[in-house]
Design an enzyme around this catalytic site. Structure first.
Site, PDB file in Angstrom:
ATOM      1  N   LYS A  27       0.833  -1.200   0.000  1.00  0.00           N
ATOM      2  CA  LYS A  27       0.000   0.000   0.000  1.00  0.00           C
ATOM      3  C   LYS A  27       0.867   1.250   0.000  1.00  0.00           C
ATOM      4  O   LYS A  27       0.622   2.196  -0.746  1.00  0.00           O
ATOM      5  CB  LYS A  27      -0.916   0.016   1.229  1.00  0.00           C
ATOM      6  CG  LYS A  27      -1.755   1.284   1.365  1.00  0.00           C
ATOM      7  CD  LYS A  27      -2.351   1.451   2.742  1.00  0.00           C
ATOM      8  CE  LYS A  27      -1.306   1.894   3.740  1.00  0.00           C
ATOM      9  NZ  LYS A  27      -1.866   2.240   5.067  1.00  0.00           N
ATOM     10  N   SER A  28       1.886   1.261   0.859  1.00  0.00           N
ATOM     11  CA  SER A  28       2.726   2.446   0.985  1.00  0.00           C
ATOM     12  C   SER A  28       3.440   2.768  -0.322  1.00  0.00           C
ATOM     13  O   SER A  28       3.501   3.930  -0.742  1.00  0.00           O
ATOM     14  CB  SER A  28       3.748   2.243   2.106  1.00  0.00           C
ATOM     15  OG  SER A  28       3.105   2.086   3.351  1.00  0.00           O
ATOM     16  N   ARG A  32       2.544   5.959  -2.985  1.00  0.00           N
ATOM     17  CA  ARG A  32       3.637   6.880  -3.312  1.00  0.00           C
ATOM     18  C   ARG A  32       3.863   6.949  -4.814  1.00  0.00           C
ATOM     19  O   ARG A  32       4.005   8.033  -5.395  1.00  0.00           O
ATOM     20  CB  ARG A  32       4.918   6.459  -2.587  1.00  0.00           C
ATOM     21  CG  ARG A  32       4.939   6.884  -1.116  1.00  0.00           C
ATOM     22  CD  ARG A  32       5.992   6.116  -0.319  1.00  0.00           C
ATOM     23  NE  ARG A  32       6.153   6.647   1.025  1.00  0.00           N
ATOM     24  CZ  ARG A  32       5.316   6.408   2.035  1.00  0.00           C
ATOM     25  NH1 ARG A  32       4.242   5.653   1.819  1.00  0.00           N
ATOM     26  NH2 ARG A  32       5.539   6.917   3.229  1.00  0.00           N
ATOM     27  N   GLY A  95      -4.664   7.475   5.512  1.00  0.00           N
ATOM     28  CA  GLY A  95      -3.712   8.501   5.899  1.00  0.00           C
ATOM     29  C   GLY A  95      -2.897   9.015   4.734  1.00  0.00           C
ATOM     30  O   GLY A  95      -2.607  10.212   4.639  1.00  0.00           O
ATOM     31  N   ARG A 123      -8.309  12.465  12.898  1.00  0.00           N
ATOM     32  CA  ARG A 123      -6.903  12.081  12.774  1.00  0.00           C
ATOM     33  C   ARG A 123      -6.018  13.318  12.619  1.00  0.00           C
ATOM     34  O   ARG A 123      -6.434  14.325  12.029  1.00  0.00           O
ATOM     35  CB  ARG A 123      -6.699  11.136  11.590  1.00  0.00           C
ATOM     36  CG  ARG A 123      -7.429   9.818  11.755  1.00  0.00           C
ATOM     37  CD  ARG A 123      -7.045   8.818  10.686  1.00  0.00           C
ATOM     38  NE  ARG A 123      -5.653   8.387  10.836  1.00  0.00           N
ATOM     39  CZ  ARG A 123      -5.041   7.559  10.001  1.00  0.00           C
ATOM     40  NH1 ARG A 123      -5.702   7.085   8.953  1.00  0.00           N
ATOM     41  NH2 ARG A 123      -3.788   7.207  10.199  1.00  0.00           N
ATOM     42  N   SER A 171       3.108  11.521  13.041  1.00  0.00           N
ATOM     43  CA  SER A 171       3.082  10.711  11.817  1.00  0.00           C
ATOM     44  C   SER A 171       4.208  11.124  10.877  1.00  0.00           C
ATOM     45  O   SER A 171       4.351  12.306  10.553  1.00  0.00           O
ATOM     46  CB  SER A 171       1.746  10.854  11.085  1.00  0.00           C
ATOM     47  OG  SER A 171       1.775  10.153   9.858  1.00  0.00           O
ATOM     48  N   GLU A 316       3.054  -0.106  12.563  1.00  0.00           N
ATOM     49  CA  GLU A 316       1.962  -0.796  11.871  1.00  0.00           C
ATOM     50  C   GLU A 316       1.959  -2.295  12.154  1.00  0.00           C
ATOM     51  O   GLU A 316       0.960  -2.980  11.932  1.00  0.00           O
ATOM     52  CB  GLU A 316       2.077  -0.557  10.363  1.00  0.00           C
ATOM     53  CG  GLU A 316       3.313  -1.167   9.746  1.00  0.00           C
ATOM     54  CD  GLU A 316       3.753  -0.471   8.472  1.00  0.00           C
ATOM     55  OE1 GLU A 316       3.779  -1.143   7.434  1.00  0.00           O
ATOM     56  OE2 GLU A 316       4.056   0.726   8.522  1.00  0.00           O
ATOM     57  N   HIS A 343      -4.212   6.620  14.844  1.00  0.00           N
ATOM     58  CA  HIS A 343      -4.389   5.901  13.583  1.00  0.00           C
ATOM     59  C   HIS A 343      -5.883   5.719  13.265  1.00  0.00           C
ATOM     60  O   HIS A 343      -6.714   6.487  13.733  1.00  0.00           O
ATOM     61  CB  HIS A 343      -3.634   4.576  13.632  1.00  0.00           C
ATOM     62  CG  HIS A 343      -2.193   4.708  13.263  1.00  0.00           C
ATOM     63  ND1 HIS A 343      -1.578   3.941  12.306  1.00  0.00           N
ATOM     64  CD2 HIS A 343      -1.237   5.569  13.711  1.00  0.00           C
ATOM     65  CE1 HIS A 343      -0.317   4.290  12.181  1.00  0.00           C
ATOM     66  NE2 HIS A 343      -0.077   5.279  13.033  1.00  0.00           N
ATOM     67  N   ARG A 347      -5.418   2.660  18.394  1.00  0.00           N
ATOM     68  CA  ARG A 347      -5.085   1.237  18.351  1.00  0.00           C
ATOM     69  C   ARG A 347      -4.661   0.685  19.707  1.00  0.00           C
ATOM     70  O   ARG A 347      -4.901  -0.493  19.993  1.00  0.00           O
ATOM     71  CB  ARG A 347      -3.987   0.976  17.309  1.00  0.00           C
ATOM     72  CG  ARG A 347      -4.518   0.962  15.899  1.00  0.00           C
ATOM     73  CD  ARG A 347      -3.471   0.567  14.890  1.00  0.00           C
ATOM     74  NE  ARG A 347      -4.066   0.522  13.548  1.00  0.00           N
ATOM     75  CZ  ARG A 347      -3.381   0.589  12.419  1.00  0.00           C
ATOM     76  NH1 ARG A 347      -2.068   0.712  12.459  1.00  0.00           N
ATOM     77  NH2 ARG A 347      -3.996   0.536  11.267  1.00  0.00           N
TER      78      ARG A 347
END
Length: 430
Positions: A27-28, A32, A95, A123, A171, A316, A343, A347
């Site tokens: 995902k990251s 990007r 996010g 958030r 973050s 994470e 998050h 969490r």
């Protein structure tokens, strides 16, 4: 996100595992590369990108700004055009969308409005909004001091950029947001972090790496990142599998016994999920590379060892590690994860509540969790619209009969068919 009508019965393992699991793209990295494709000097082809709610939200955001996105047999093709408004963008609970897209939207021509799910309005957003304002952006935002979603950006088609200070202790995405858009700023950016401990540094290293891969000059020093203005190259990009999403499947080898393998595990990576190799070893697993496949085998005696670990660089992973800690024979302490309170849900509070619901013993500390050995029992685990709380429950359910997952569909945020993949790992029909 719509809640499912009834909880999903998390399957218990009936025998030691012997499974190979193909994990979708990161995902990251996907989000990007999607954002950089909007700035590229030629079309970008993304091979094996993640297809999930978060990536779909990023794609929709880029399309709203004028980027053309088409499906291909191997993935996606993106062709850029001058970014434009007016546009309405839904960040959902992602996010990467709510923080990255504003830094891109200041380059558009027109009014850009960004909102998301109800929890998204809670958030942290202040540091990236303040930084963009300090660099000259006109942004109207809600919440205390005008620092949360929804927000409206009044953009004029270009942006100066320059030097800016921000507090990214909540973050690392605040830093990555400015870095990713900076090549198109007239002066690039020179970012200095001013604040407490910076979490998830591997994610900033990932951002620097993807920029360099696309031909952008990045200089890094302690708590400082400079990105020069310049051309972002297009071309063919192969996305690594998501190593954090591989975590629950690899953890299953400890919870259920046997071996789980994940192909295409990169030899070198900036993904925080690679930390799992050391963490799972400390908890009693045997971890080895077999060619390009990572294989994890649970302890021969079935005993999971607790651990004291600093997860500052891999927050994470905390729900996955916490699930194993709840099943462990000795106490555990997870440190360096205070930022997880901001998050998709809080969490830390969620994990303590759900471990307790399952009959376990857990408590919050100022920067993490302490988990004690206990005999767990089945229960319906709430997920709070958080994909990683759902996978936490699935791991526990492998060893504890009667675990149910409320709204397992929330896993679609990063894994489109988690229940099917999980049951496939167990050799069951989805």
């Amino acid at each position: 996100m719509t809640q499912t009508a009834s909880p999903w019965p998390a399957p218990s393992a009936q025998a030691p595992l012997d499974a190979t699991v193909e994990v979708p793209g990161s995902k990251s990295l996907t989000n990007r590369h999607l954002l950089l494709a909007a700035l590229a000097d030629s079309p970008t082809e993304l091979i094996q990108p993640l297809r999930s709610r978060d990536s779909a939200l990023m794609i929709s955001a880029l399309q709203a700004l004028g980027v053309t996105v088409t499906d291909t047999d191997a993935g996606l093709r993106l062709e850029t055009a001058p970014l434009r408004g007016p546009a309405e963008i839904d960040a959902g609970l992602a996010g990467t969308v709510m923080r990255f897209v504003p830094a891109l939207a200041v380059l558009a021509d027109g009014e850009i409005r960004i909102d998301g799910d109800p929890r998204a309005r809670e958030r942290p957003m202040g540091p990236v909004i303040r930084a963009l304002r300090d660099l000259g952006a006109t942004i109207e935002a809600s919440g205390p001091h005008g620092e949360s979603l929804p927000l409206t950006i009044h953009a004029s088609g270009s942006f100066n950029g320059g030097a800016v200070e921000l507090d990214a202790s909540a973050s690392s995405q605040f830093v990555s947001a400015l870095m990713l858009a900076a090549p198109a700023y007239r002066r690039g950016v020179d970012i200095r972090h001013v604040g407490g401990a910076l979490p998830s540094l591997p994610h900033i290293a990932m951002t620097a790496q993807v920029l360099r891969e696309r031909g952008v000059e990045v200089d890094e020093a302690e708590a400082r990142w400079r990105v020069s203005p310049g051309t972002v190259s297009g071309g063919r990009i192969v996305v690594e599998p998501d190593l954090s999403n591989a975590g629950p499947f690899l953890a299953a080898a400890l919870a259920a016994g046997g071996t789980v393998r994940v192909p295409r595990w990169p030899e070198r990576t900036t993904q925080a999920g690679d930390l799992l190799r050391g963490i799972l070893t400390r908890m009693g697993a045997t971890v080895e590379r077999q060619g390009d496949t990572l294989a994890v085998t649970g302890p021969a005696d079935g005993v999971i060892r607790g651990l004291d670990v600093d997860l500052t660089e891999g927050g994470e992973l905390a729900p996955t590690v916490a699930a194993l800690c709840a099943l462990a024979a000795t106490p555990s302490r997870l440190r360096g994860i205070a930022h997880l309170r901001g998050h998709e849900t809080d969490r830390l509070a969620a994990l303590v509540t759900e471990i307790t619901r399952l009959g376990g013993e857990a408590r919050e500390t100022p920067d993490g969790l302490e988990i004690e050995p206990a005999t767990l029992r089945g229960a319906a685990v709430e997920t709070y619209h958080d994909h990683r709380i759902a996978t936490f429950a699935a791991i526990v359910g492998l060893r504890v009969p009667g675990v149910e997952v409320v709204n397992v569909a929330t896993t679609a945020k990063t894994m489109p068919d988690f229940p099917g993949m999980w049951q496939g790992m167990l050799g069951q029909r989805a």
